[in-house]
Design an enzyme around this catalytic site. Structure first.
Site, PDB file in Angstrom:
ATOM      1  CB  SER A  16      -5.603  -1.531  -0.034  1.00  8.65           C
ATOM      2  OG  SER A  16      -5.286  -0.363   0.675  1.00  8.65           O
ATOM      3  CG  ASP A  64     -13.962  -2.002   6.735  1.00  4.37           C
ATOM      4  OD1 ASP A  64     -14.183  -0.782   6.883  1.00  4.37           O
ATOM      5  OD2 ASP A  64     -12.937  -2.444   6.185  1.00  4.37           O
ATOM      6  CE1 TYR A 110      -6.965   3.926  -0.596  1.00  7.18           C
ATOM      7  CE2 TYR A 110      -6.531   1.781  -1.572  1.00  7.18           C
ATOM      8  CZ  TYR A 110      -6.653   2.592  -0.466  1.00  7.18           C
ATOM      9  OH  TYR A 110      -6.466   2.066   0.781  1.00  7.18           O
ATOM     10  N   GLY A 124      -6.919   5.105   5.725  1.00  5.02           N
ATOM     11  CA  GLY A 124      -6.480   6.033   4.688  1.00  5.02           C
ATOM     12  C   GLY A 124      -6.840   7.478   5.009  1.00  5.02           C
ATOM     13  CD  GLU A 153     -10.369  -5.664   6.939  1.00  3.41           C
ATOM     14  OE1 GLU A 153      -9.330  -4.979   6.845  1.00  3.41           O
ATOM     15  OE2 GLU A 153     -10.670  -6.574   6.149  1.00  3.41           O
ATOM     16  NE  ARG A 189     -12.570   2.180   6.907  1.00  2.00           N
ATOM     17  CZ  ARG A 189     -11.558   1.807   6.131  1.00  2.00           C
ATOM     18  NH1 ARG A 189     -10.559   2.622   5.869  1.00  2.00           N
ATOM     19  NH2 ARG A 189     -11.521   0.582   5.625  1.00  2.00           N
ATOM     20  CG  ASN A 208      -8.684  -0.821   8.057  1.00  2.00           C
ATOM     21  OD1 ASN A 208      -7.903  -1.454   7.376  1.00  2.00           O
ATOM     22  ND2 ASN A 208     -10.008  -0.924   7.911  1.00  2.00           N
ATOM     23  CD  GLU A 250      -2.700  -1.231   2.509  1.00  2.00           C
ATOM     24  OE1 GLU A 250      -3.688  -0.490   2.638  1.00  2.00           O
ATOM     25  OE2 GLU A 250      -2.333  -2.023   3.400  1.00  2.00           O
TER      26      GLU A 250
END
Length: 317
Positions: free
Chosen positions: A156, A267, A226, A286, A280, A265, A282, A22
């Site tokens: 990602s 999901d 992205y 991002g 999961e 963050r 993070n 990433e």
């Protein structure tokens, strides 16, 4: 050292780039964060840990804090956090243990499950595990089809596949193992894809929920994440107040269970029955112009420069 509220008093090293898959996203995150921090008034240098000279500069630069804008292995897994702990440099985001636990999807799910959080059935396969056709058939029977196969520590959506037929399972596992030491096979949850930013240390709170709608892709993959126009972000997500509360509580619980600090963050998938499934978390989400947490923060009335300043303040607590 608590944050004084005057950014002009602080020198910040924005750590970005790195060596993970990433890297390009991280370079973009770092540049965006550096510009935002400079706009607020901080003195900022960009540091790329893939360069030894930059690591020396980080140690010798007398920075007040390292702002971590790294993603994936080497940045989100506790490695850089351990380096900074050894060097005695404060940093933003989660510590060594929380980072290492969150980046490994298998370990994180064990912690979620132990805390009573709702997760889909899954199994982890290592590079040394030899699976014959009967093993694959048994695995598909236990997890169910369709299923999702993904690397356990890459982010990602790199190396991720939705498997709809038994014949696709071996290839999907091989793909995931080509970029990681372990692959996770997880039951596919059909439904609405949601993501929730959480901000805070000891008293974390959830940001408005985002519903992610990929515009061209089957799922929220690298392109959808992205590319400009790769996905639509509906924020706040069109949910009932009860659903909103349930999803936000799940994300805050995930943040706390893993021991996250600063920002995270999570999901979540909501199925047709309204049941929420935690996927999961993070620990360094991002922070680019198309990223989710900055979008949610704006809806909450926090502009991007103020969000970056808040992350610094939390790092200095």
């Amino acid at each position: 050292m608590a944050y004084s509220g005057n950014p002009k008093e602080y020198s910040v090293a924005v750590v970005y780039g790195g060596t993970s898959g990433e890297r390009e996203v991280s370079l973009n995150s770092g540049r965006c964060c550096a510009a935002a921090l400079e706009e607020v008034g901080f003195s900022v240098d960009l540091i790329d840990p893939s360069k030894k000279a930059d690591l020396v500069k980080l140690i010798e630069g007398n920075y007040d804090i390292a702002f971590l804008a790294l993603h994936g292995r080497g940045g989100e897994d506790g490695t850089i956090q351990g380096f900074l702990e050894t060097a005695g440099i404060p940093y933003t985001g989660s510590g060594v243990l929380a980072s290492a636990q969150a980046v490994n999807k298998g370990k994180a799910k064990e912690l979620y499950e132990a805390a009573g959080l709702n997760v889909a059935a899954s199994a982890v396969i290592g590079k040394g595990d030899e699976l014959d056709d009967a093993d694959l058939e048994e695995l598909a029977g236990e997890i169910g089809l369709p299923c999702v196969v993904k690397p356990t520590t890459e982010g990602s959506s790199l190396g991720m596949t939705i498997v709809r037929e038994l014949g696709q399972l071996r290839g999907a596992i091989d793909l995931a193992l080509s970029v990681d030491e372990e692959a996770m096979v997880e039951a596919f949850v059909e439904g609405i894809e949601l993501t929730v930013g959480v901000i805070g240390n000891d008293d974390p709170r959830a940001l408005p929920i985002i519903q992610v709608v990929p515009t061209e892709d089957e799922f929220y993959n690298f392109h959808a994440k992205y590319a400009q126009g790769g996905s639509k972000h509906l924020c706040p997500a069109p949910l009932t107040s009860e659903q909103t509360e349930a999803v936000q509580e799940l994300a805050v619980a995930a943040h706390s269970v893993l021991g996250c600090r600063g920002i995270s963050r999570s999901d979540v998938m909501m199925d047709a029955d309204g049941v929420c499934w935690l996927l999961e978390t993070n620990t360094l989400p991002g922070m680019t112009d198309t990223s989710l947490v900055p979008d949610a923060a704006r809806v909450a009335g926090i502009e991007f420069p103020q969000l970056c300043e808040k992350i610094v303040a939390l790092g200095l607590e």
